[in-house]
Design a protein around this motif. Structure first.
Motif, short mmCIF file in Angstrom:
data_model
loop_
_atom_site.label_atom_id
_atom_site.label_comp_id
_atom_site.label_asym_id
_atom_site.label_seq_id
_atom_site.Cartn_x
_atom_site.Cartn_y
_atom_site.Cartn_z
N ASP A 1 26.20 -52.49 79.48
CA ASP A 1 26.37 -51.69 80.69
C ASP A 1 25.65 -50.37 80.46
O ASP A 1 26.15 -49.47 79.80
N HIS B 1 33.85 -49.42 83.13
CA HIS B 1 32.88 -50.26 83.82
C HIS B 1 33.03 -50.20 85.33
O HIS B 1 32.37 -50.95 86.04
N GLY C 1 27.63 -49.59 90.87
CA GLY C 1 27.72 -50.07 89.50
C GLY C 1 28.79 -51.13 89.35
O GLY C 1 28.58 -52.16 88.69
N ALA C 2 29.95 -50.88 89.94
CA ALA C 2 31.05 -51.84 89.82
C ALA C 2 30.64 -53.22 90.34
O ALA C 2 31.00 -54.25 89.75
N LYS D 1 23.35 -45.94 89.16
CA LYS D 1 23.26 -44.48 89.14
C LYS D 1 21.82 -43.97 89.36
O LYS D 1 21.38 -43.92 90.49
N GLN E 1 25.21 -45.76 82.96
CA GLN E 1 25.17 -44.32 82.66
C GLN E 1 24.12 -43.98 81.59
O GLN E 1 23.43 -42.97 81.69
C1 LIG Z 1 29.58 -45.09 86.74
C2 LIG Z 1 29.70 -46.29 85.87
C3 LIG Z 1 30.05 -47.56 86.40
C4 LIG Z 1 30.47 -47.75 87.83
O1 LIG Z 1 29.50 -47.41 88.75
P1 LIG Z 1 29.91 -47.13 90.28
O2 LIG Z 1 28.60 -46.98 90.99
O3 LIG Z 1 30.73 -45.88 90.30
O4 LIG Z 1 30.70 -48.31 90.74
C5 LIG Z 1 30.07 -48.63 85.53
N1 LIG Z 1 29.77 -48.48 84.22
C6 LIG Z 1 29.43 -47.29 83.68
C7 LIG Z 1 29.10 -47.22 82.24
C8 LIG Z 1 29.41 -46.15 84.49
O5 LIG Z 1 29.12 -44.97 83.93
#
Ligand SMILES: *Cc1c(COP(=O)(O)O)cnc(C)c1O
Length: 401
Positions: free
Chosen positions: A225, A141, A105-106, A254, A228
């Motif tokens: 974003d 994030h 996600g990052a 995710k 989640q």
């Molecule tokens: C988990 C999450 C991220 C980061 O994702 P990673 O895979 O852990 O890097 C970014 N934004 C939101 C809203 C998240 O819940």
């Protein structure tokens, strides 16, 4: 080996950047997981919503096994027969024009920051190095230096500076604050449709619609974003649908693999994504055929097995019955779809001990910050299973300390 032996190994040899509950999991199926002693638990965290489809979903597992015997990684130096199909299926499902695949996600967030800055310079005409991105207080994030630089959570950022400049932080849920913060150099506004890590903070009705129109009026890219909130968690494929809007850029991750593999993606309209040219961005593993095949099945399962509808119905049922619990220490209860939270009063002694007591009764969840317990089971949960969870939640909340 016993549970304590595994715990000792982790604590002795691993970095202490997490404070996990002391349950050592070994196996999972659907909403259930088992520890090394064979004790069964209901998973009400779903790996922070990465396991929306349930643990070890047989169809996703089948694809992972099958594709790993055919082709796993080519790098983007060459094309592969899965990538274009994933693009097509994602665009059809989400009305996006363009996709950029990454892993975590990052990384997707970092990708967006690069894309909107370049769009700002090349399309909007912002002077070089002056681009501003507006984000919200209590955002989450991810964990890279740039991202934690615009976090407002002290442990996330303290002692990690110096940080990347170019970010402005405004209160969440306040569209007037967005309007006031925009300057001619603003290239993007980025927010979570519901703030998950902050404790399932749901903005006022109309917030997404208002910020959508403010962004459009000011030629600012709207970034949501949904790493989640996306992929069914809130009872819609994307949480933006609750307000009938479409962001310019949407981040997913995710549950895009149902928990099998790190896969994320930036979904974009054509204008912004088209600014990226060969050599300007990439990832060795991003868009690999194994990831794409897994994601295609994870998406298909989500839709075909009606998990999104189930999340909407079961979420309503869960929240309605959770709200009937009249216990001391409850400050607030809230939720949308199967993303729910109980916020405890300051004198409750912290959410952690409630999570530990729930664990002892066979229900796994995790506190977020000091006083909030989040419930986010896999989207395959049914009514009887929610009743089972509610019994335990009520019993633990009713205890006086
Ligand atoms: C988990 C999450 C991220 C980061 O994702 P990673 O895979 O852990 O890097 C970014 N934004 C939101 C809203 C998240 O819940």
């Amino acid at each position: 080996m016993k549970a304590q032996d595994y715990i000792n190994l982790e604590d002795e040899l691993g970095a202490h950047n997490y404070k996990p509950l002391d349950v050592v999991l070994q196996r999972g199926e659907g909403i259930w997981v088992w520890d090394v002693a064979g004790k069964k638990y209901m998973d009400c965290l779903s790996a922070y919503s990465a396991v929306n489809q349930g643990h070890c979903h047989p169809k996703i597992m089948g694809t992972m096994i099958e594709q790993s015997q055919i082709l796993t990684l080519t790098s983007r130096a060459f094309r592969n027969d899965q990538l274009g199909l994933l693009y097509k299926e994602l665009c059809d499902l989400t009305h996006s024009h363009k996709v950029l695949p990454m892993n975590s996600g990052a990384e997707a967030v970092e990708t967006v920051i690069k894309a909107v800055r370049k769009w700002g310079y090349q399309v909007k005409g912002v002077p070089q190095n002056q681009a501003e991105i507006i984000v919200c207080e209590n955002n989450f994030h991810g964990r890279t230096i740039t991202i934690v630089g615009f976090s407002t959570d002290p442990p996330s950022r303290e002692n990690f500076g110096p940080f990347t400049p170019g970010f402005k932080i405004i209160p969440y849920g306040d569209s007037d604050a967005l309007e006031a913060a925009i300057t001619p150099n603003t290239v993007a506004f980025m927010a979570e449709p519901i703030q998950g890590e902050a404790g399932v903070i749901i903005p006022p009705d109309g917030y997404l619609r208002k910020t959508r129109s403010i962004c459009s009026q000011n030629n600012v890219v709207m970034v949501l974003d949904e790493i989640q909130t996306g992929l069914g968690r809130t009872g819609k494929l994307l949480a933006e649908e609750h307000e009938g809007i479409e962001a310019d850029l949407t981040l997913i991750g995710k549950a895009l693999s149902g928990g099998f593999y790190p896969i994320s993606a930036v979904l974009s309209n054509k204008e912004v994504m088209d600014v990226l040219r060969p050599g300007e961005h990439g990832s060795t593993f991003g868009g690999n055929p194994l990831a794409c095949a897994i994601a295609r099945t994870a998406l298909r399962v989500l839709v075909e097995e009606e998990m999104i509808e189930n999340a909407a119905q079961m979420g309503d049922y869960f929240l309605a019955n959770l709200s009937k619990i009249k216990a001391p220490h409850i400050k607030a209860m809230r939720g949308r779809g199967l993303m729910l939270a109980v916020e405890l009063t300051d004198d409750a002694g912290g959410a952690r001990k409630f999570c530990e007591q729930l664990m002892a009764r066979g229900l796994l969840c995790k506190e977020t910050h000091e006083n909030t317990i989040r419930f986010a089971p896999p989207l395959v949960i049914n009514r009887a299973e929610i009743d089972w969870a509610l019994e335990r939640i009520e019993a633990v909340l009713m205890q006086r300390n």
